[in-house]
Write an enzyme that holds these catalytic residues in place. Structure first.
Site, PDB file in Angstrom:
ATOM      1  N   SER A 181       0.809  -1.218   0.000  1.00  0.00           N
ATOM      2  CA  SER A 181       0.000   0.000   0.000  1.00  0.00           C
ATOM      3  C   SER A 181       0.839   1.262   0.000  1.00  0.00           C
ATOM      4  O   SER A 181       0.360   2.320  -0.408  1.00  0.00           O
ATOM      5  CB  SER A 181      -0.957   0.015   1.188  1.00  0.00           C
ATOM      6  OG  SER A 181      -0.237   0.116   2.385  1.00  0.00           O
ATOM      7  N   HIS A 238       1.218   4.777   4.285  1.00  0.00           N
ATOM      8  CA  HIS A 238       0.297   5.421   3.351  1.00  0.00           C
ATOM      9  C   HIS A 238       0.749   6.845   3.041  1.00  0.00           C
ATOM     10  O   HIS A 238       0.896   7.237   1.872  1.00  0.00           O
ATOM     11  CB  HIS A 238      -1.114   5.450   3.950  1.00  0.00           C
ATOM     12  CG  HIS A 238      -1.712   4.099   4.133  1.00  0.00           C
ATOM     13  ND1 HIS A 238      -2.854   3.885   4.893  1.00  0.00           N
ATOM     14  CD2 HIS A 238      -1.345   2.884   3.664  1.00  0.00           C
ATOM     15  CE1 HIS A 238      -3.163   2.606   4.871  1.00  0.00           C
ATOM     16  NE2 HIS A 238      -2.254   1.973   4.139  1.00  0.00           N
TER      17      HIS A 238
END
Length: 271
Positions: A181, A238
């Site tokens: 991610s 992230h």
């Protein structure tokens, strides 16, 4: 004296005068005219075919020139290799239980240099894999179609490894990081920035849709960190991946590239 007699006969009517058919032309003249008409029609047909052939060749040449002038669209192949690599490592890790795959995770206590890259291809479970690969495909395909295969691989590796590096610097040493991610958010940022212009309509679209998209990506894309026996979402990865993606776009945009027109002008000036 001899007498001259005049015999008066009735004048023939017009219909009877022309009732006799006219004599047909001689067979020699008719055959000659027929041959000449056939030869003339054949010559005209040859001229038409030649003219049509010239037009067709000119049309084909123009189409080929127009085809060469059109920009060749890049085929998205690299993104499928990334997906297959992620899926293959997951199968080797969780289905075939190959122990050597565990060495690809990023162990914060004693990391090896390659683990910062290899851990971006590892996932903790099927939900972790499927959610990440969905967004990797969407944003990675956009980046590859816009910038090419090499740019896709470099974006994936640099944003994923950079996010792991920042996570290693911030998180406890007992953590183990894995997941794509960080690369997902990097590809997302790059795909938005490379297509974004300073048109007020584009900026308005980003402001309206951006928050919704970011929330959905944050909800689905997971950077998993194992701390002790629990799995935790690594939000640091992230944010780090998104910032590194923006930095890459900024740095690449500052590199001067000479266009073909500039090279052509320079060649003309040198002559």
């Amino acid at each position: 004296m001899a007498q001259q007699l005049l015999l008066l006969l009735p004048a023939p009517s017009s219909s009877r005068a022309f009732s006799k058919p006219l004599p047909s032309p001689s067979p020699t003249l008719s055959s000659l005219s027929r041959r000449h008409s056939i030869s003339f029609s054949a010559a005209a047909a040859r001229r038409d075919l030649l003219r049509c052939g010239m037009k067709r060749s000119d049309l084909v040449a123009e189409l080929e020139i127009a085809k060469d002038k059109q920009p060749h669209s890049r085929r998205a192949n690299g993104i499928f290799w990334i997906l297959l690599l992620n899926f293959g490592i997951y199968m080797a890790d969780h289905m075939f239980q190959i122990r050597e795959i565990k060495a690809l995770y990023l162990y914060h206590a004693s990391p090896t240099w390659y683990q910062f890259v290899t851990s971006t291809f590892c996932h903790a479970n099927w939900n972790h894999l499927s959610s990440n690969l969905f967004f990797v495909y969407i944003f990675g395909k956009l980046v590859e179609e816009e910038e090419g295969n090499f740019a896709l691989w470099m974006s994936y590796i640099l944003t994923g490894a950079g996010a792991n590096l920042i996570s290693w610097l911030v998180l406890p040493t007992s953590s183990v990081s894995l997941g794509a991610s960080g690369a997902v958010f990097g590809l997302f940022t790059i795909s938005v920035l490379v297509k974004m212009s300073w048109d007020w309509r584009k900026i308005l679209e980003v402001l309206i849709l951006g928050q919704f998209v970011v929330d959905k990506v944050m909800e689905a894309a997971r950077a998993t960190t194992i701390t002790g026996q629990s799995f935790q979402v690594n939000n640091i990865a992230h944010v780090s991946g998104a910032l590194i993606g923006a930095a890459l776009v900024f740095l690449v945009s500052r590199i001067p590239f000479s266009s073909n027109d500039d090279n052509h002008k320079a060649t003309k000036e040198s002559k």
